[in-house]
Write a protein that holds these residues in place. Structure first.
Motif, PDB file in Angstrom:
ATOM      1  N   ILE A 125       0.841  -1.196   0.000  1.00 43.85           N
ATOM      2  CA  ILE A 125       0.000   0.000   0.000  1.00 43.85           C
ATOM      3  C   ILE A 125       0.879   1.249   0.000  1.00 43.85           C
ATOM      4  CG2 ILE A 125      -1.621   1.355   1.399  1.00 43.85           C
ATOM      5  CD1 ILE A 125      -2.904  -1.339   2.232  1.00 43.85           C
ATOM      6  N   PHE A 126       1.931   1.256   0.817  1.00 42.56           N
ATOM      7  CA  PHE A 126       2.846   2.393   0.874  1.00 42.56           C
ATOM      8  C   PHE A 126       3.528   2.615  -0.479  1.00 42.56           C
ATOM      9  CE2 PHE A 126       7.226   3.868   1.435  1.00 42.56           C
ATOM     10  CZ  PHE A 126       6.981   5.132   1.967  1.00 42.56           C
TER      11      PHE A 126
ATOM     12  N   ILE B 275       2.503   1.676  -3.476  1.00 45.11           N
ATOM     13  CA  ILE B 275       1.527   2.119  -4.475  1.00 45.11           C
ATOM     14  C   ILE B 275       1.204   3.596  -4.294  1.00 45.11           C
ATOM     15  CG2 ILE B 275      -0.895   1.881  -5.193  1.00 45.11           C
ATOM     16  CD1 ILE B 275      -0.536  -1.165  -4.678  1.00 45.11           C
ATOM     17  N   LYS B 276       0.982   4.036  -3.057  1.00 44.29           N
ATOM     18  CA  LYS B 276       0.676   5.445  -2.812  1.00 44.29           C
ATOM     19  C   LYS B 276       1.864   6.343  -3.172  1.00 44.29           C
ATOM     20  CE  LYS B 276      -3.008   4.998   0.533  1.00 44.29           C
ATOM     21  NZ  LYS B 276      -3.562   5.462   1.793  1.00 44.29           N
TER      22      LYS B 276
ATOM     23  N   SER C 115       4.148   5.715  -5.378  1.00 47.92           N
ATOM     24  CA  SER C 115       4.250   5.710  -6.833  1.00 47.92           C
ATOM     25  C   SER C 115       3.219   6.641  -7.457  1.00 47.92           C
ATOM     26  CB  SER C 115       4.056   4.287  -7.361  1.00 47.92           C
ATOM     27  OG  SER C 115       4.036   4.269  -8.759  1.00 47.92           O
ATOM     28  N   GLN C 116       2.000   6.617  -6.946  1.00 46.26           N
ATOM     29  CA  GLN C 116       0.961   7.506  -7.466  1.00 46.26           C
ATOM     30  C   GLN C 116       1.318   8.972  -7.217  1.00 46.26           C
ATOM     31  OE1 GLN C 116      -2.519   5.989  -5.477  1.00 46.26           O
ATOM     32  NE2 GLN C 116      -2.940   4.492  -7.094  1.00 46.26           N
ATOM     33  N   LYS C 117       1.886   9.254  -6.058  1.00 50.69           N
ATOM     34  CA  LYS C 117       2.284  10.623  -5.740  1.00 50.69           C
ATOM     35  C   LYS C 117       3.386  11.090  -6.687  1.00 50.69           C
ATOM     36  CE  LYS C 117       4.121  13.455  -1.990  1.00 50.69           C
ATOM     37  NZ  LYS C 117       4.643  13.463  -0.623  1.00 50.69           N
TER      38      LYS C 117
END
Length: 80
Positions: free
Chosen positions: A34-35, A37-38, A40-42
């Motif tokens: 989850i960390f 993925i977040k 990477s999105q940021k």
């Protein structure tokens, strides 16, 4: 003789430490994913903003040079 390396305890309570370790490992792996993925999105959003800023600056510089009568031959294709 061929399967001596396997150990299946008669007392099922001996499985508890292994199950607990497995659950902790799965929870830590889930939070790590989850960390990642977040983060990477940021980073993708920051890169998109930077790309738009650079394209806007390039468009402004092309417009100002065209108004002065000079032309530039640099074209950047945006990645999608």
């Amino acid at each position: 003789m061929g399967m001596e390396f396997l150990y299946f305890p008669d007392n099922k309570l001996e499985y508890l430490p292994a199950v607990a370790f497995l659950l902790v490992t799965l929870v830590v792996a889930m939070f790590t994913m989850i960390f990642i993925i977040k983060a990477s999105q940021k980073e993708a959003q920051e890169a998109k903003v930077l790309e738009e800023k650079m394209l806007n600056e390039q468009t402004k510089s092309q417009n100002s040079s065209e108004s002065e009568g000079t032309t530039t031959h640099t074209h950047v294709k945006p990645r999608h």
